[in-house]
Design an enzyme around this catalytic site. Structure first.
Site, PDB file in Angstrom:
ATOM      1  N   ARG A  79     -65.932  41.242  95.385  1.00 21.18           N
ATOM      2  CA  ARG A  79     -66.958  41.845  94.534  1.00 21.18           C
ATOM      3  C   ARG A  79     -68.095  40.881  94.185  1.00 21.18           C
ATOM      4  O   ARG A  79     -69.132  41.286  93.695  1.00 21.18           O
ATOM      5  CB  ARG A  79     -66.301  42.391  93.245  1.00 21.18           C
ATOM      6  CG  ARG A  79     -65.426  43.611  93.492  1.00 21.18           C
ATOM      7  CD  ARG A  79     -64.508  43.920  92.317  1.00 21.18           C
ATOM      8  NE  ARG A  79     -63.294  43.093  92.329  1.00 21.18           N
ATOM      9  CZ  ARG A  79     -62.292  43.196  91.451  1.00 21.18           C
ATOM     10  NH1 ARG A  79     -62.376  44.087  90.469  1.00 21.18           N
ATOM     11  NH2 ARG A  79     -61.236  42.426  91.541  1.00 21.18           N
ATOM     12  N   GLY A 109     -51.537  40.329  96.934  1.00 17.20           N
ATOM     13  CA  GLY A 109     -51.488  40.708  95.523  1.00 17.20           C
ATOM     14  C   GLY A 109     -51.036  39.560  94.633  1.00 17.20           C
ATOM     15  O   GLY A 109     -50.519  38.548  95.112  1.00 17.20           O
ATOM     16  N   THR A 110     -51.249  39.745  93.315  1.00 19.74           N
ATOM     17  CA  THR A 110     -50.969  38.656  92.365  1.00 19.74           C
ATOM     18  C   THR A 110     -49.471  38.341  92.274  1.00 19.74           C
ATOM     19  O   THR A 110     -49.096  37.180  92.082  1.00 19.74           O
ATOM     20  CB  THR A 110     -51.525  39.002  90.968  1.00 19.74           C
ATOM     21  OG1 THR A 110     -51.124  40.336  90.623  1.00 19.74           O
ATOM     22  CG2 THR A 110     -53.042  38.940  90.935  1.00 19.74           C
ATOM     23  N   ASN A 123     -98.545  -3.758  82.492  1.00 16.86           N
ATOM     24  CA  ASN A 123     -99.297  -2.517  82.354  1.00 16.86           C
ATOM     25  C   ASN A 123     -99.780  -2.085  83.733  1.00 16.86           C
ATOM     26  O   ASN A 123    -100.486  -2.828  84.401  1.00 16.86           O
ATOM     27  CB  ASN A 123    -100.481  -2.749  81.414  1.00 16.86           C
ATOM     28  CG  ASN A 123    -101.059  -1.420  80.964  1.00 16.86           C
ATOM     29  OD1 ASN A 123    -101.238  -0.520  81.785  1.00 16.86           O
ATOM     30  ND2 ASN A 123    -101.340  -1.306  79.686  1.00 16.86           N
TER      31      ASN A 123
HETATM   32  C1  UD1 Z   1     -55.893  41.308  87.420  1.00 14.53           C
HETATM   33  C2  UD1 Z   1     -54.683  42.061  86.874  1.00 14.53           C
HETATM   34  C3  UD1 Z   1     -55.164  43.004  85.753  1.00 14.53           C
HETATM   35  C4  UD1 Z   1     -55.858  42.209  84.665  1.00 14.53           C
HETATM   36  C5  UD1 Z   1     -56.994  41.331  85.257  1.00 14.53           C
HETATM   37  C6  UD1 Z   1     -57.490  40.366  84.207  1.00 14.53           C
HETATM   38  C7  UD1 Z   1     -53.152  42.390  88.750  1.00 14.53           C
HETATM   39  C8  UD1 Z   1     -52.634  43.324  89.771  1.00 14.53           C
HETATM   40  N1  UD1 Z   1     -54.101  42.862  87.935  1.00 14.53           N
HETATM   41  O1  UD1 Z   1     -56.781  42.254  87.992  1.00 14.53           O
HETATM   42  O2  UD1 Z   1     -54.050  43.685  85.185  1.00 14.53           O
HETATM   43  O3  UD1 Z   1     -56.392  43.066  83.686  1.00 14.53           O
HETATM   44  O4  UD1 Z   1     -56.512  40.551  86.372  1.00 14.53           O
HETATM   45  O5  UD1 Z   1     -58.632  39.646  84.643  1.00 14.53           O
HETATM   46  O6  UD1 Z   1     -52.666  41.275  88.648  1.00 14.53           O
HETATM   47  N2  UD1 Z   1     -55.172  36.378  93.595  1.00 14.53           N
HETATM   48  C9  UD1 Z   1     -54.417  35.604  94.453  1.00 14.53           C
HETATM   49  N3  UD1 Z   1     -53.784  36.201  95.485  1.00 14.53           N
HETATM   50  C10 UD1 Z   1     -53.823  37.550  95.691  1.00 14.53           C
HETATM   51  C11 UD1 Z   1     -54.589  38.334  94.792  1.00 14.53           C
HETATM   52  C12 UD1 Z   1     -55.241  37.724  93.759  1.00 14.53           C
HETATM   53  O7  UD1 Z   1     -54.340  34.389  94.306  1.00 14.53           O
HETATM   54  O8  UD1 Z   1     -53.197  38.014  96.630  1.00 14.53           O
HETATM   55  C13 UD1 Z   1     -55.888  35.704  92.489  1.00 14.53           C
HETATM   56  C14 UD1 Z   1     -57.385  35.879  92.535  1.00 14.53           C
HETATM   57  O9  UD1 Z   1     -57.994  34.812  93.237  1.00 14.53           O
HETATM   58  C15 UD1 Z   1     -57.774  35.890  91.056  1.00 14.53           C
HETATM   59  C16 UD1 Z   1     -56.535  36.381  90.352  1.00 14.53           C
HETATM   60  O10 UD1 Z   1     -55.464  36.289  91.279  1.00 14.53           O
HETATM   61  O11 UD1 Z   1     -58.078  34.575  90.592  1.00 14.53           O
HETATM   62  C17 UD1 Z   1     -56.670  37.833  89.885  1.00 14.53           C
HETATM   63  O12 UD1 Z   1     -56.945  38.663  90.999  1.00 14.53           O
HETATM   64  P1  UD1 Z   1     -58.045  39.829  90.951  1.00 14.53           P
HETATM   65  O13 UD1 Z   1     -58.064  40.467  92.277  1.00 14.53           O
HETATM   66  O14 UD1 Z   1     -59.299  39.316  90.393  1.00 14.53           O
HETATM   67  O15 UD1 Z   1     -57.334  40.814  89.917  1.00 14.53           O
HETATM   68  P2  UD1 Z   1     -58.020  41.880  88.961  1.00 14.53           P
HETATM   69  O16 UD1 Z   1     -58.340  43.087  89.742  1.00 14.53           O
HETATM   70  O17 UD1 Z   1     -59.089  41.273  88.172  1.00 14.53           O
HETATM   71 CA    CA Z   2     -60.081  39.322  88.211  1.00 15.86          CA
END
Ligand code: UD1
Ligand code: CA
Length: 459
Positions: A16, A78-79, A377
């Site tokens: 984004r 995913g996270t 100067n």
């Molecule tokens: C995430 C949370 C959401 C929360 C928000 C707060 C999840 C699924 N959602 O959403 O509940 O309200 O943060 O800001 O966790 N990342 C990785 N590996 C991955 C995916 C992401 O390291 O596979 C890292 C990203 O670099 C980032 C962080 O995790 O720093 C969060 O990921 P992002 O995709 O920004 O999650 P949000 O959609 O913001």
């Molecule tokens: Ca985020």
């Protein structure tokens, strides 16, 4: 004391942001956002910091350096999947694991500390840092049960209409019992709107196992801003800027217009210094007491002495002594140093030059690759001719000398101590000390010649 481990999620690309630069490396107050996160989390007494890297892994590692260990998440699934990558390093450990996102750079060490204290006191297996958001769009929502306990987190994209109305959001920051975290992570599936393994699903899993899950609400929503696009980036920049400016004001610095003053996190400023609007202070800049900077000045890695005034000027990697006047419209380029009580006036460029105390270059000059003594100067329009197209040469101007206006000093050349260079001279040879050097065509006056020309024109 409980062992503590921190996991920083920084593997995402940040689609984004629409940028070639990986999201967590976008700077806020001149420092990559992930670095702010690492700095704050490292200062709450953790035994280990592990950063999950993926997109731009090498660049991210380079910026963070020795402050963290790193684990590669090869595919960004995913996270939850991201945290699982730290399993090899953490699975044998007992203690608290704090998970933080690399894209929430405004959370302070005080907030992390309060979350940890709350978690460790409550005996919960998981504690989420939550906040009430004026506009919760995009964030995961905290779903509570009738007893007001936390039940689960639903992502914005998976939420129904009723859930979307919830204004308590997941900040993406959590404390877990380390063992409980990794056993629950194994049960997370990717059956959701984004097809990802969500870390927040761990909450529901633990809750259903009958474990205590808790939430710690911070009243500071500003701190929890997640940076997903450049609109949020600008908002974070503004919050960080005001936070830094406030710190300096509380230390006795006058900032005339904090909305329009940009000070990097590592800059140091002494009390009773006044910072005028449009000033940008970057890097390791140090400003002593009672100085006056701006309006509209940019200093990068500079030292500015006590009582010095810098107006509408740009300086980098330079040292400016006490009670010096710089500007308006001066440019100090790297490796310059201006002695105490000196003056660098308007439209003067100084490069790789040291001026000792009480020396002045007041107007319209270029002084490069020069050593200038004290009480010198340098007149208006003086140029050190330091470059022949191939090499740079040094000009030395010894103490107490006086360089007349519009002189060219062709380097390498030395102007001896206490000497005068007559205005308009082009100096190609060394001038011995205590001399007057005149190096210009002698003036001839042809009397009566002007009316002769005028008469010719009429005829
Ligand atoms: C995430 C949370 C959401 C929360 C928000 C707060 C999840 C699924 N959602 O959403 O509940 O309200 O943060 O800001 O966790 N990342 C990785 N590996 C991955 C995916 C992401 O390291 O596979 C890292 C990203 O670099 C980032 C962080 O995790 O720093 C969060 O990921 P992002 O995709 O920004 O999650 P949000 O959609 O913001
Ligand atoms: Ca985020």
């Amino acid at each position: 004391m409980t062992n503590r481990y921190a996991v920083v999620l920084a593997a995402g690309q940040g689609t984004r942001m629409k940028s070639k630069l990986y999201k967590v490396l976008h700077p806020i107050a001149g420092r990559p956002m992930v670095q702010h996160v690492i700095d704050q989390i490292s200062s709450v007494n953790v035994d280990k910091v592990i950063t999950i890297v993926g997109f731009g892994a090498e660049d991210v590692k380079k910026h963070i350096g020795a402050k963290s260990e790193f684990v590669l998440q090869e595919e960004q699934l995913g996270t939850g999947h991201a945290v699982l990558q730290a399993e090899a390093l953490l699975k044998d450990k007992e203690g608290t694991t704090i998970v933080v996102c690399g894209d929430t750079p405004l959370i302070t060490k005080e907030t992390y500390q309060s979350l940890i204290d709350h978690h460790e006191k409550s005996g919960a297996k998981a504690t989420i840092l939550t906040a009430k958001a004026p506009n919760p769009f995009g964030y995961g929502r905290i779903i509570r049960n009738e007893a007001n306990g936390v039940e689960r987190i639903v992502e914005h994209k998976d939420a129904n209409d009723k859930e979307l109305l919830v204004d308590e959001i997941n900040t993406g920051t959590y404390c877990f019992d380390n063992q409980a975290l990794f056993q629950a992570l194994k049960q997370v599936s990717n059956n959701n709107a984004q097809g990802e393994y969500y870390l927040p699903d761990v909450i529901e899993i633990l809750q259903q196992q009958g474990e205590i899950v808790s939430a710690y609400i911070t009243h500071n929503f500003d701190e929890t801003l997640g940076i997903n696009d450049r609109v949020a980036l600008a908002e974070a920049e503004k919050i960080m800027k005001l936070r830094i400016n406030e710190r300096h004001m509380k230390n006795g610095v006058t900032i005339v217009d904090p909305e329009h003053t940009y000070i990097g996190p590592d800059v140091k400023i002494g009390a009773d210094t006044i910072i005028h609007p449009g000033t940008i202070l970057k890097g390791e800049t140090v400003i002593e007491e009672e100085a006056e900077i701006g309006p509209y000045s940019e200093l990068i890695n500079c030292y500015v002495g006590k009582g010095t005034i810098v107006k509408q000027s740009v300086a980098s990697d330079s040292k400016i002594g006490n009670h010096v006047k710089v500007g308006p419209y001066a440019h100090l380029r790297p490796e310059s140093s201006i002695g105490n009580n000196g003056k660098i006036g308007n439209f003067v460029e100084i490069k790789k030059t040291d001026l000792k105390e009480n020396s002045k270059v007041s107007h319209l000059s270029y002084i490069g690759d020069a050593h200038v003594g004290s009480n010198v100067n340098i007149g208006c329009g003086t140029i050190t001719v330091n470059y022949d197209g191939k090499h740079k040469y040094v000009t030395t101007i010894e103490d107490d000398s006086f360089i007349g206006c519009n002189s060219n000093l062709i380097a390498p050349v030395t102007i001896g101590r206490g000497s005068y260079v007559a205005a308009g001279s082009t100096i190609t040879k060394d001038v011995p000390e205590d001399s007057l050097s005149v190096a210009r065509a002698r003036q001839t006056n042809k009397e009566g010649y002007a009316s002769k020309i005028k008469k010719q024109k009429k005829d």
